[in-house]
Write a protein that holds these residues in place. Structure first.
Motif, PDB file in Angstrom:
ATOM      1  N   UNK A 130       0.794  -1.226   0.000  1.00 20.21           N
ATOM      2  CA  UNK A 130       0.000   0.000   0.000  1.00 20.21           C
ATOM      3  C   UNK A 130       0.827   1.278   0.000  1.00 20.21           C
ATOM      4  N   UNK A 131       2.149   1.194  -0.175  1.00 19.02           N
ATOM      5  CA  UNK A 131       2.955   2.415  -0.204  1.00 19.02           C
ATOM      6  C   UNK A 131       2.983   2.969  -1.625  1.00 19.02           C
ATOM      7  N   UNK A 132       3.136   4.270  -1.733  1.00 19.16           N
ATOM      8  CA  UNK A 132       3.084   4.940  -3.029  1.00 19.16           C
ATOM      9  C   UNK A 132       4.199   4.479  -3.964  1.00 19.16           C
ATOM     10  N   UNK A 133       5.329   4.127  -3.377  1.00 20.60           N
ATOM     11  CA  UNK A 133       6.468   3.747  -4.205  1.00 20.60           C
ATOM     12  C   UNK A 133       6.223   2.529  -5.067  1.00 20.60           C
ATOM     13  N   UNK A 134       5.363   1.614  -4.629  1.00 22.61           N
ATOM     14  CA  UNK A 134       5.116   0.399  -5.409  1.00 22.61           C
ATOM     15  C   UNK A 134       4.551   0.723  -6.782  1.00 22.61           C
ATOM     16  N   UNK A 135       3.596   1.639  -6.829  1.00 21.75           N
ATOM     17  CA  UNK A 135       3.015   2.020  -8.115  1.00 21.75           C
ATOM     18  C   UNK A 135       4.066   2.626  -9.031  1.00 21.75           C
ATOM     19  N   UNK A 136       4.923   3.473  -8.469  1.00 22.17           N
ATOM     20  CA  UNK A 136       5.937   4.143  -9.274  1.00 22.17           C
ATOM     21  C   UNK A 136       6.942   3.156  -9.850  1.00 22.17           C
ATOM     22  N   UNK A 137       7.458   2.251  -9.014  1.00 23.86           N
ATOM     23  CA  UNK A 137       8.501   1.343  -9.503  1.00 23.86           C
ATOM     24  C   UNK A 137       7.929   0.336 -10.499  1.00 23.86           C
ATOM     25  N   UNK A 138       6.689  -0.074 -10.310  1.00 29.27           N
ATOM     26  CA  UNK A 138       6.117  -1.056 -11.240  1.00 29.27           C
ATOM     27  C   UNK A 138       5.778  -0.424 -12.586  1.00 29.27           C
ATOM     28  N   UNK A 139       5.260   0.786 -12.551  1.00 27.11           N
ATOM     29  CA  UNK A 139       5.023   1.497 -13.813  1.00 27.11           C
ATOM     30  C   UNK A 139       6.346   1.707 -14.544  1.00 27.11           C
ATOM     31  N   UNK A 140       7.376   2.101 -13.805  1.00 25.62           N
ATOM     32  CA  UNK A 140       8.695   2.305 -14.414  1.00 25.62           C
ATOM     33  C   UNK A 140       9.227   1.008 -15.012  1.00 25.62           C
ATOM     34  N   UNK A 141       9.051  -0.096 -14.294  1.00 31.22           N
ATOM     35  CA  UNK A 141       9.545  -1.387 -14.787  1.00 31.22           C
ATOM     36  C   UNK A 141       8.830  -1.789 -16.073  1.00 31.22           C
ATOM     37  N   UNK A 142       7.519  -1.608 -16.105  1.00 31.26           N
ATOM     38  CA  UNK A 142       6.765  -1.964 -17.323  1.00 31.26           C
ATOM     39  C   UNK A 142       7.150  -1.055 -18.487  1.00 31.26           C
TER      40      UNK A 142
END
Length: 465
Positions: free
Chosen positions: A36-48
């Motif tokens: 639920x931390x904001x960083x997860x969305x950022x790193x996964x979008x970046x990875x994709x």
């Protein structure tokens, strides 16, 4: 002469540019494991986005030397995906550990629906999505040119140094509210949510410092610089308050000296006998003085916590028998990856109920079996067997292959840290493990007997990274 840096920059491959960009994003936002931390969305979008860019750019993975690590990652992805496949009621009811759910449906007067193995599909789906980070990094790392792997090591060392500077800022009493991780106020954790994860990250830096000093192009005093860097990082580990970090720092220092002993020897030989004695005494006095000051001013939190037992520590110790009992209840199928928290709370005994709760087993070796069951244990055993076999090969190799040994050190340190916590669940350390696996899988490395030889990471007469 002025154009040389530009020419070197233009020779970088697209794969190196992409993995560099992704690592920087991971450093900024990839230090937490919570869903639920904001960083997860950022790193996964970046990875994709990086993955799409790599595919569109025609980058295809070269898995000749990394078949087994890639197969283990693929098998892990497949296992987690299978845990999300709905099963017919008769089969699902027969699974171990599901009795409470069956009784709940009976009390509510509802028929049993089709359910997956995971007792919390949303949490297991999060675990599945998290693996895009190591998959993309492994994909790109296999496409790097030999000399780019050394540049990648320098980038990693720079990112670790940046974390150490952040930790130093916190050490002075400044409060940093990280927007992308669930950090704890007054805890020295830099860009991580957990002091233990930061301690592991800094221990990687100790290894990297000595390894980089061994580069044939480095000046003679590089060995001394490596010692100073290692001392600085070691003091950072002391300041975090991580007791496991003390062990990691010691192991990292031993490995680092083994990797950089040629550089250290060169640095000492360049000095006169009297200068050697003075230098060694000065470094020893410097380290002893800093440790004395840190302990005197109550800043060596790791030492302080060795003799104290906090509420969290007491809870972890007292809960271990119940963690094992719950593991057995769900074995051999497992509760589903990412589901430790709800699975444990279902069986949490009354005497352990408190405002504090156990969101992880704080032993990832146990938690993998808890969540993955027998298949998870088999994958863990296969990974351990591969690591031991490869490490034995590279450490006994007379050519002293540096990058494979660094990969072995990074993975080994993470395995030690995983006995006390869950560092490999953070995206940043996941990515580093993927890189380390590629390095450990390398066939052979060219001995760096001259400055020019260090430009190539591996032998050219054998398949390289």
């Amino acid at each position: 002469m002025q154009r040389r840096p530009f020419r070197r920059l233009t020779r970088l491959t697209p794969a190196f540019a992409l993995v560099t960009a992704l690592l920087i994003v991971l450093w900024l936002a990839g230090g937490a494991s919570r869903a639920d931390v904001m960083g997860q969305a950022l790193v996964r979008v970046a990875a994709w986005l990086v993955l799409i860019a790599a595919i569109l750019g025609g980058q295809t993975p070269d898995l000749r030397n990394t078949r087994l690590p890639a197969a283990l990652l693929a098998a892990t992805i497949a296992l987690i995906a299978l845990q999300l496949v709905p099963l017919p009621p008769p089969l699902w009811i027969a699974l171990p550990g599901r009795e409470i759910f069956v009784r709940a449906a009976e009390v509510a007067g509802e028929t049993q629906p089709w359910r997956p193995i995971s007792i919390s599909p949303a949490l297991t789906l999060n675990s599945l999505m998290s693996l895009v980070v190591p998959a993309v990094v492994l994909y790109l790392a296999t496409r790097l040119e030999p000399n780019e792997h050394w540049r990648l090591l320098k980038l990693i060392a720079a990112l670790i140094a940046a974390s150490a500077l952040l930790a130093l800022t916190e050490f002075t009493g400044q409060s940093l509210d990280h927007p992308f991780v669930n950090d704890i106020p007054k805890m020295i954790s830099a860009n991580f949510a957990n002091r233990n994860h930061l301690a592991l990250w800094l221990s990687f830096g100790i290894v990297a410092s000595f390894a980089l000093a061994s580069d044939g192009r480095m000046p003679k005093w590089a060995g001394v610089a490596a010692i100073v860097s290692a001392v600085f990082l070691g003091l950072g580990i002391l300041a975090t308050g991580s007791r496991a970090g003390l062990l990691l720092a010691l192991v990292a220092a031993i490995i680092g000296v083994a990797l950089g002993r040629d550089a250290l020897s060169t640095a000492l030989k360049s000095l006169s006998p009297r200068a050697r004695i003075v230098s060694v005494a000065a470094v020893g006095a410097f380290v002893a003085g800093l440790l004395t000051l840190a302990i005197s001013f109550d800043r060596a939190a790791s030492f302080d916590r060795v003799t104290t037992l906090s509420v969290e520590d007491d809870l972890r110790i007292r809960s271990q028998p119940f963690v094992i009992r719950t593991l057995v209840d769900y074995f051999p199928v497992g509760a589903g990856f990412g589901t430790f928290d709800p699975a444990y709370r279902i069986n949490e005994p009354d005497e352990l109920l408190s405002p504090k709760y156990l969101n992880r087993a704080h032993n990832d070796w146990v938690e993998v079996v808890f969540e993955g069951g027998l298949v998870g244990a088999a994958l863990l055993t296969a990974a351990l067997g591969w690591f031991l076999a490869q490490s034995y090969r590279v450490w006994r190799n007379e050519a002293k292959p540096m990058l494979p040994r660094i990969g072995s050190a990074f993975i080994g340190l993470t395995m030690i840290a995983s006995a006390f916590d869950y560092p490999a669940r953070t995206p940043l350390i996941m990515a580093l493990l993927a890189i380390a696996a590629v390095w450990l899988s390398a066939r052979q490395e060219r001995p760096r007997s001259s400055p020019r030889s260090s430009e190539s990471a591996l032998r050219t007469d054998e398949p390289s990274l």
